[in-house]
Design an enzyme around this catalytic site. Sequence first.
Site, mmCIF file in Angstrom:
data_model
loop_
_atom_site.group_PDB
_atom_site.id
_atom_site.type_symbol
_atom_site.label_atom_id
_atom_site.label_comp_id
_atom_site.label_asym_id
_atom_site.label_seq_id
_atom_site.Cartn_x
_atom_site.Cartn_y
_atom_site.Cartn_z
ATOM 1 N N PHE A 12 0.795 -1.272 0.029
ATOM 2 C CA PHE A 12 0.064 0.073 0.100
ATOM 3 C C PHE A 12 0.819 1.219 0.052
ATOM 4 C CE2 PHE A 12 -2.432 -3.168 1.946
ATOM 5 C CZ PHE A 12 -3.977 -2.981 1.392
ATOM 6 N N ASP A 13 0.399 2.198 -0.688
ATOM 7 C CA ASP A 13 0.828 3.792 -0.536
ATOM 8 C C ASP A 13 -0.043 4.153 0.818
ATOM 9 O OD1 ASP A 13 1.605 6.533 -0.821
ATOM 10 O OD2 ASP A 13 -0.538 6.649 -1.103
ATOM 11 N N CYS A 14 0.554 4.749 1.841
ATOM 12 C CA CYS A 14 -0.104 5.340 2.895
ATOM 13 C C CYS A 14 -0.904 6.648 2.692
ATOM 14 C CB CYS A 14 1.049 5.551 4.014
ATOM 15 S SG CYS A 14 0.079 5.864 5.649
ATOM 16 N N THR A 17 -4.008 7.420 0.509
ATOM 17 C CA THR A 17 -4.700 5.832 0.427
ATOM 18 C C THR A 17 -5.288 5.306 1.577
ATOM 19 O OG1 THR A 17 -3.237 5.306 -1.387
ATOM 20 C CG2 THR A 17 -4.435 3.647 -0.593
ATOM 21 N N LYS A 152 9.131 7.923 -3.663
ATOM 22 C CA LYS A 152 8.352 7.471 -4.802
ATOM 23 C C LYS A 152 8.030 8.867 -5.459
ATOM 24 C CE LYS A 152 5.293 5.770 -2.268
ATOM 25 N NZ LYS A 152 3.859 5.343 -2.139
#
Length: 231
Positions: A12-14, A17, A152
């Site tokens: 997961f992205d945090c 999201t 990222k």
Amino acid sequence: MLDYGRFDALTFDCYGTLIDWETGLSEAFRPVLAAHGATAGDEDVLARYARYEAEAEAGPYRTYRDVVATGLRGVAAELGFEPGDAEVAAFSAAVADWPAFPDSPPALARLEERFKLGVITNCDDDLFAASNRKLGVEFDWVVTSQQVGAYKPDERNFHAAFERIGLPRERILHVAQSLYHDHVTAKRLGMTTVWIDRRGHRQGTGATPLAAATPDATFSDLASFADATAA
């Protein structure tokens, strides 16, 4: 429809999201703008902020606190004022207070019954730890930008996750809101991705720069995604 049975792990992205970073950013901006008599709507501020954050993350590594501070100073300069040191420090520290989306904790609790869970996050270790306490799960793998020394959409963050997880990437499903930070890179690296389109029908891309990618599935929230994996 994806066959979710072919995946062993979810990454997961945090922020954006699982954690509502746009609400967190907006709430942190408002008192600073008010203190200096600056007037700008939330969406306007988020769009301005997105440019400065992306530029800071693309340069030599600095902590996420510094990245957020750069975003504040950049927006403030555009609006005609300079924030004080105490305001900058409080704004950067507010990352720890950004709220979780209400559906994140229950959805993650359901998903961890079936999958191993990891997170690849653009954040400092301590700030993510504070956010993680709001999510109610213990991730099997946590990859932060502080650990990697990059943000990222840099591929290094994903390669660090691949190395730690130790599974073929076709067994890993990446789940994220940001097309710019996550989906463009993940797709280039051959991953299957799910887009959690948290902004829905709001115009613009908010605090995230514009990008084009083609996720393999799209859901409006994490609860709907958890439902689909169980169907």
